[in-house]
Design an enzyme around this catalytic site. Structure first.
Site, short mmCIF file in Angstrom:
data_model
loop_
_atom_site.label_atom_id
_atom_site.label_comp_id
_atom_site.label_asym_id
_atom_site.label_seq_id
_atom_site.Cartn_x
_atom_site.Cartn_y
_atom_site.Cartn_z
CG ASN A 129 -3.12 4.29 4.33
OD1 ASN A 129 -2.32 4.53 3.43
ND2 ASN A 129 -3.96 5.19 4.80
CD GLU A 141 -5.13 8.46 3.25
OE1 GLU A 141 -4.39 7.49 2.97
OE2 GLU A 141 -4.81 9.30 4.11
#
Ligand code: PGA
Length: 254
Positions: A150, A157
């Protein structure tokens, strides 16, 4: 080594493509060895996972052959899971010991891995202490990084801010999926982790971002096509004055 300019944002990020993963790993090991020769007290920022493992293997070999020494070096790892006990074999601490730390001549008192055990206030204190310890060591000379599915770097993140520092984060569903096999199933993967922040990483004097294998090609292409976008945290490396992207031919942008 060759370069391709297709689909890139305007950047000073250097991209180095090697015919094989092994040659790329040797080049990174060369850079770390040269740094340690010039500065035996170098501070290395280290990563866990499949990406850096060959670099560690090569450095272990060189250390055994007395071609490189970590005796006066300091290590800071990027990240660690929350909620696992110190003896848990699934911690990144355990992984680093098995795959690198216990196999080289580093003084374990200078090996730093964030501590994800303890309650919320202990973890918050640990995050602050980690930033202070990096500063006390004089800052990170060279940080190794991989790119997550990702776009994460460390456990930063999607949504991570450019100015984020070491902190507790909730892991993205893909990150937890990618860790599931090591934990014997998704249900056992921790939900949170402690990670250096994006700003902590960008403070390092040099960044070496590595990507090997066909599965990483798309991630490399997206990193090269995106700049300073929290939705793709690896894109923040474009803003760094001395960042290199080291890839094998099978991960190279088309
Ligand atoms: P990998 O993970 O090195 O195991 O591919 C990269 C990352 O998630 O940072």
């Amino acid at each position: 080594m060759s370069e391709s300019a297709a689909g890139r944002v305007n950047t000073s990020l250097r991209v180095e493509v090697f015919p094989t993963r092994e040659l790329a790993e040797k080049a990174v090991a060369d850079e770390i060895s040269a740094l340690l020769r010039a500065k035996p007290t170098a501070v290395l920022g280290l990563a866990t996972g499949n990406t850096p493992v060959g670099v560690y293997r090569e450095l272990i070999r060189r250390c055994a052959a007395r071609e490189v020494s970590f005796a006066r070096a300091t290590f800071f790892n990027l990240d660690e899971f929350c909620g696992l006990g110190p003896a848990d074999p699934t911690t990144f601490r355990a992984w680093m010991r098995t795959n690198f730390v216990d196999l080289v001549d580093v003084d374990v008192r200078r090996v730093h891995i964030p501590d994800g055990a303890g309650d919320a206030s202990a973890r918050a204190r640990c995050a602050l202490d980690y930033e202070r310890a990096i500063g006390d060591a004089g800052g990170i000379d060279l940080q190794l990084l991989g790119i997550g599915r990702n776009g994460h770097i460390g456990f930063n993140e999607p949504g991570s801010a450019r100015d984020s520092r070491t902190r507790i984060v909730e892991l993205h569903p893909w990150t937890r999926e990618d860790q599931a096999s090591g934990f014997g199933g998704l249900a056992h993967v921790p939900t949170h982790a402690i990670t250096m922040g994006v700003a902590t990483i960008l403070d390092a004097r040099r960044l070496v971002v590595m990507a090997f294998g066909e599965k990483k090609r798309e991630l490399v292409e997206r990193t090269l096509a995106t700049k300073d976008d929290p939705a793709w945290p690896a894109s923040f490396v474009h803003g760094h004055r001395a960042a290199r992207l080291v890839v094998s031919a099978d991960a190279a942008p088309r």
